[in-house]
Design an enzyme around this catalytic site. Structure first.
Site, PDB file in Angstrom:
ATOM      1  N   CYS B  16      -5.654  -2.697   6.633  1.00 17.54           N
ATOM      2  CA  CYS B  16      -5.314  -3.992   7.215  1.00 17.54           C
ATOM      3  C   CYS B  16      -5.945  -5.127   6.420  1.00 17.54           C
ATOM      4  CB  CYS B  16      -5.801  -4.037   8.656  1.00 17.54           C
ATOM      5  SG  CYS B  16      -5.682  -5.654   9.439  1.00 17.54           S
ATOM      6  N   PRO B  17      -5.244  -6.179   6.068  1.00 22.72           N
ATOM      7  CA  PRO B  17      -3.836  -6.475   6.414  1.00 22.72           C
ATOM      8  C   PRO B  17      -2.844  -6.151   5.298  1.00 22.72           C
ATOM      9  CG  PRO B  17      -4.845  -8.448   5.577  1.00 22.72           C
ATOM     10  CD  PRO B  17      -5.866  -7.330   5.400  1.00 22.72           C
TER      11      PRO B  17
END
Lengths: 131, 77
Positions: B16-17
């Site tokens: 993430c991200p």
């Protein structure tokens, strides 16, 4: 005749970042979340206040490492957010709190705001996240 | 059922991200109706991709999961 409706249907997310250089582990997630939201067509603003001002002082983000031994500084995540359209603003009293002059801010911080503007942004946003 | 992808995006090892970020950029390069195959190892990507697809209106038309690898077929709206 046709015309385009200019009203944006984009959702608005306001992230309030109060953590600073003394708590590096708390500084990256707001950027990850902001970037994720930006990829979902959400209008995202991060407002730095209290200790948050310390991470947008020139040269600071480069020295913040979220996890010991990490090879990527916070600057990478900040750049990633800005490149994807996340807007950065700062609360003026948080500059005074840490004796930071506005000339010392990174140019990515687009606006200096006060309490009233922050309240307005919070009321306009669909959601507010606080860190 | 086998789905034929127009483009493959390898997000293995990314967290993430980055998977959603790279997916967004890859989808932007496709034409409407084309299919992106995205391969990830981030266990958060299952929920993340579902949320991303719902919010952006690019539906996930198929998924595969195999030994910690998640594959998503996303159709550009």
């Amino acid at each position: 005749m046709f015309w385009e409706c200019k009203l944006s249907e984009k959702k608005k997310l306001l992230i309030i970042q109060t953590s600073g250089i003394d708590t590096p582990e708390r500084t990256a997630a707001p950027f990850y979340i902001a970037t994720s939201a930006a990829t979902m067509d959400v209008d995202v603003t991060i407002a730095f206040t209290i200790n948050g001002s310390t991470i947008v002082k020139k040269g600071a983000a480069e020295k913040i490492f979220v996890k010991e031994g990490s090879n990527q500084s916070l600057r990478v995540f900040l750049d990633q957010a800005v490149e994807n359209g996340v807007k950065l603003v700062i609360c003026h009293p948080s500059l005074e709190l840490h004796d930071i002059k506005k000339e010392e801010l990174i140019p990515e911080v687009k606006e200096i705001i006060g309490g009233a503007a922050l309240v307005d942004m919070a009321l306009e946003a669909d959601r507010v996240l606080t860190f | 059922m086998d789905i034929k992808a127009d483009k493959v995006l390898d997000c293995k090892g990314l967290s993430c991200p980055l998977p959603v970020l790279k997916t967004k950029k890859a989808i932007e390069e496709l034409k409407s109706g084309q299919i992106l195959e995205m391969i990830a190892t981030d266990p958060g990507s299952k929920n993340d991709m579902e949320a991303w697809a719902n919010r952006t209106g690019n539906p996930i038309i198929g998924t595969k999961e195999d030994a910690g690898t998640y594959v998503f077929f996303i159709k550009k709206s």
